[in-house]
Design a protein around this motif. Structure first.
Motif: not given
Length: 303
Positions: A120, A122, A129, A131
């Motif tokens: 992931a 951020v 997030t 992914t």
């Protein structure tokens, strides 16, 4: 027709049924992998064409299966091919992926191979997030309870986290051990550590060409010694090389082998752990927690 590996154990079948009914997506935890400071060898791969268009920062490593490679004097690394110049934090789960949380670089030489991961990103200043999923190519064994009285005695390798995929190695029989001067072939080599450091030296009978572990023979040859006790276990590393996209890079897997006199003596938490990991593997899901080491439980009786 392909078929799933059967445990032959009614309790586990019941637990798997309950998991299938009640299974929810597991919560993830951040990887605690340390930042990578080595810089021996890093690659950039060709970007995927199937990247999720709704999340442009989802980590992209150019393929969904990544393989370690042989190097001279260092580890093998792979870079994300996107997010250049974008600040943020990288995360991964389950445990086992050596991921630099700042750059997203993965040290494949130090990562657990044969495992499916989520990675992931951020972006700094946001809580979004993004992914993606990848597999670190290599070999593992299914967590399993082997009831010897049911002739359930052979632990077979699984490649690239695909329990239904074919073996990439040739078949072999019970003559395929280092004691008989066997050392694998040009497709696969298992337990190729130096003499004295082999799994077979600890009486774990790993066939050198196929990677199959004969657990019945391991017990007969005295892997746990003459005085067996419930809960006895060993952590045993197995070195191997595969002639696939890893180009015969030396890889290692450690297996945990445990003994009980009968299935009913196995603590319920261990039976549930085995059932849960099998459910995740057979459904191509991420294992919650620690997928390694694979747990091979030997039970003398199935009752």
């Amino acid at each position: 027709m392909k078929s799933k590996q059967s445990s032959g154990i009614s309790l586990l079948s019941f637990v798997l049924l309950l998991l299938a009914i009640a299974c929810n997506k597991a919560d993830h935890t951040d990887s605690e992998s340390e930042d990578i400071t080595k810089g021996e060898e890093v690659i950039n791969a060709t970007p995927l064409t199937g990247t999720n268009p709704t999340c442009m920062y989802a980590p992209n490593y150019g393929d969904t299966i990544l393989f370690t490679k042989p190097t001279t004097g260092g580890d093998f690394f792979v870079n994300p091919v996107n997010n250049s110049g974008v600040q943020g934090t990288y995360l991964s789960w389950p445990d086992g992926l050596m991921l630099n949380r700042t750059t997203g670089v993965i040290n494949l030489s130090q990562s657990e191979t044969g495992v499916r991961y989520k990675v992931a990103f951020v972006k700094k200043g946001t809580t979004d997030t993004c992914t993606s999923q990848l597999v670190v190519g290599g070999m593992t064994y299914l967590d399993h309870i082997y009831a010897l009285d049911q002739n359930d005695t052979l632990a077979k390798p699984v490649f690239n986290a695909d329990p239904f995929g074919p073996s990439i190695c040739d078949a072999s029989d019970d003559t395929d051990y280092p004691d008989n001067n066997s050392s694998g072939n040009n497709r696969c080599q298992f337990d190729n550590a130096a003499p004295g450091s082999k799994a077979n030296d600890q009486k774990l009978r790993v066939r050198t060409t196929s990677g199959i572990i004969n657990l019945k023979k391991s017990m007969a040859d005295g892997m746990f010694g003459p005085n067996l006790r419930n809960g006895d276990f060993k952590m045993i590393p197995i070195l191997y090389k595969l002639n696939d996209a890893s180009n015969n890079a030396t890889q290692t897997i450690t297996v945990q082998v445990m003994y009980f006199d009968k299935v009913s003596s196995i603590p319920q938490n261990l039976q549930l752990e085995v059932a849960s990991k099998n459910f995740s593997m057979f459904n191509y899901q991420i294992v919650n927690g620690k997928p390694r080491p694979p747990l091979l439980i030997i039970a003398g009786l199935s009752r």
